[in-house]
Write a protein that holds these residues in place. Structure first.
Motif, short mmCIF file in Angstrom:
data_model
loop_
_atom_site.label_atom_id
_atom_site.label_comp_id
_atom_site.label_asym_id
_atom_site.label_seq_id
_atom_site.Cartn_x
_atom_site.Cartn_y
_atom_site.Cartn_z
N CYS A 176 0.83 -1.20 0.00
CA CYS A 176 0.00 0.00 0.00
C CYS A 176 0.87 1.25 0.00
CB CYS A 176 -0.92 -0.01 1.22
SG CYS A 176 -2.04 1.41 1.32
N VAL A 177 1.89 1.28 0.85
CA VAL A 177 2.80 2.41 0.91
C VAL A 177 3.60 2.53 -0.40
CG1 VAL A 177 4.80 3.39 2.11
CG2 VAL A 177 2.95 2.31 3.41
N VAL A 178 4.09 1.39 -0.89
CA VAL A 178 4.89 1.41 -2.13
C VAL A 178 4.03 1.85 -3.30
CG1 VAL A 178 6.12 -0.06 -3.75
CG2 VAL A 178 6.54 -0.31 -1.31
N GLY A 179 2.79 1.35 -3.39
CA GLY A 179 1.92 1.76 -4.48
C GLY A 179 1.59 3.24 -4.45
N LEU B 20 14.10 3.22 -12.35
CA LEU B 20 14.46 3.81 -11.06
C LEU B 20 13.38 3.54 -10.02
CD1 LEU B 20 16.41 5.55 -9.42
CD2 LEU B 20 15.20 7.58 -10.28
N VAL B 21 12.13 3.61 -10.45
CA VAL B 21 11.03 3.30 -9.54
C VAL B 21 11.10 1.85 -9.10
CG1 VAL B 21 8.51 3.10 -9.38
CG2 VAL B 21 9.53 5.11 -10.46
N ALA C 91 11.59 0.76 -5.31
CA ALA C 91 10.52 -0.02 -4.68
C ALA C 91 11.03 -1.35 -4.15
CB ALA C 91 9.39 -0.25 -5.68
N ALA C 92 11.93 -2.00 -4.89
CA ALA C 92 12.49 -3.26 -4.43
C ALA C 92 13.26 -3.08 -3.12
CB ALA C 92 13.39 -3.86 -5.50
N LEU C 93 14.07 -2.04 -3.06
CA LEU C 93 14.83 -1.77 -1.83
C LEU C 93 13.91 -1.32 -0.70
CD1 LEU C 93 17.89 0.13 -3.36
CD2 LEU C 93 17.77 -2.27 -2.67
N GLY C 94 12.99 -0.40 -1.03
CA GLY C 94 12.11 0.13 0.00
C GLY C 94 11.16 -0.92 0.56
N SER C 95 10.60 -1.77 -0.31
CA SER C 95 9.68 -2.80 0.18
C SER C 95 10.40 -3.82 1.05
CB SER C 95 9.01 -3.49 -1.01
OG SER C 95 9.97 -4.14 -1.83
N THR C 96 11.63 -4.16 0.70
CA THR C 96 12.40 -5.11 1.51
C THR C 96 12.71 -4.53 2.89
OG1 THR C 96 13.39 -6.03 -0.50
CG2 THR C 96 14.45 -6.55 1.58
N LEU C 97 13.14 -3.27 2.91
CA LEU C 97 13.44 -2.63 4.18
C LEU C 97 12.17 -2.46 5.03
CD1 LEU C 97 15.95 0.16 3.06
CD2 LEU C 97 16.46 -1.86 4.46
N LEU C 98 11.08 -2.05 4.39
CA LEU C 98 9.83 -1.85 5.14
C LEU C 98 9.29 -3.17 5.65
CD1 LEU C 98 7.73 0.17 6.07
CD2 LEU C 98 6.59 -0.07 3.86
N TYR C 99 9.38 -4.22 4.83
CA TYR C 99 8.92 -5.54 5.26
C TYR C 99 9.74 -6.04 6.45
CZ TYR C 99 7.41 -10.41 4.88
OH TYR C 99 6.90 -11.66 5.14
N LEU D 185 18.55 -7.25 0.01
CA LEU D 185 18.39 -5.99 -0.72
C LEU D 185 19.00 -6.09 -2.12
CD1 LEU D 185 19.17 -3.42 2.10
CD2 LEU D 185 16.95 -3.86 1.06
N PHE D 186 20.20 -6.64 -2.19
CA PHE D 186 20.89 -6.72 -3.48
C PHE D 186 20.16 -7.64 -4.44
CE2 PHE D 186 23.98 -8.85 -6.24
CZ PHE D 186 24.46 -7.76 -6.94
N THR D 187 19.79 -8.83 -3.98
CA THR D 187 19.15 -9.79 -4.87
C THR D 187 17.74 -9.35 -5.25
OG1 THR D 187 18.50 -11.07 -2.91
CG2 THR D 187 20.50 -11.75 -4.07
N ALA D 188 17.02 -8.71 -4.32
CA ALA D 188 15.67 -8.23 -4.63
C ALA D 188 15.72 -7.17 -5.72
CB ALA D 188 15.00 -7.67 -3.38
N ALA D 189 16.63 -6.22 -5.60
CA ALA D 189 16.76 -5.18 -6.63
C ALA D 189 17.22 -5.78 -7.95
CB ALA D 189 17.74 -4.11 -6.15
#
Length: 223
Positions: A82-85, A106-107, A111-119, A140-144
């Protein structure tokens, strides 16, 4: 949200979730799992804006929380998406057209980094320390990386589908509906005021012609 948006978003999110659970999660890649649901939310947010992105993200996250084999508290990923969207929807261009691929990529990375950190942050608040054992930096690295590789094959297609649904001929404000409104208005007024106006215009033109003709005849008599 309009019906066509809800129908398309639900279909795309369900398909993405099924592919992610049944295919991507079984690849056993090192680190994170490619998040096709996240990419779907991002693509729709870039078309629908921040409000639509937040709604789609919450629904997609809630389905992910409830879909087996979920091993975390329900609502955790719904909050994240919800936050990422919402944030991704803020990057929607004013013209509705993306000028280059750099912006969406870039988005995706953000989003990949932010969603992983937020999760991981929400998990720490509820006592889930799995991210510490796996390694947050590796996640973080593999998600991005995985999302960035998968994005060119999914995001443009989803954006194109969403834009095509926005131009649905059955939707409000479409050219077909405008033509129908014009034709209905013409039928409604053409049997009354329009005919009267046309008759009045013809009478005025006839009167002007008679006046002009009389002036020409008088001119001849003066000569």
């Amino acid at each position: 949200m309009r019906f066509n948006r809800i129908l398309l978003s639900t279909t795309l999110v369900v398909v993405a979730l099924v592919i992610q659970v049944s295919v991507l999660a079984r690849l056993q890649l090192p680190g994170a799992v490619p998040d096709l649901v996240l990419l779907t939310v991002l693509a729709l947010a870039l078309v629908y804006g921040h409000v639509g992105g937040a709604l789609v993200g919450f629904g997609a996250g809630l389905l992910s929380d409830l879909a087996p084999p979920a091993d975390h508290a329900a609502g955790r990923y719904a909050l994240v998406l919800c936050v990422v969207g919402y944030l991704a929807g803020l990057a929607k261009p004013e013209s509705g057209r993306l000028r280059s691929a750099a912006g969406p990529l870039l988005v995706v990375v953000s989003a990949a980094l932010g969603s992983t950190l937020l999760y991981a942050g929400v998990g720490a608040l509820v006592g889930d320390t799995a991210a510490r054992h796996v390694g947050l930096v590796g996640l973080l690295f593999t998600a991005a990386l995985y999302d960035l590789i998968l994005a060119p094959f999914t995001v443009p297609l989803i954006i194109a589908l969403a834009r095509r649904a926005e131009n649905d001929p059955l939707g409000e404000g479409s050219p077909a509906n405008k033509a129908a409104d014009v034709s209905s208005g013409w039928l409604a007024s053409g049997t009354g005021l329009s005919i009267g106006n046309q008759r009045g215009g013809l009478r005025a033109k006839a009167a002007k012609a008679r006046v002009a003709r009389a002036g020409r005849i008088k001119g001849v008599k003066r000569l």
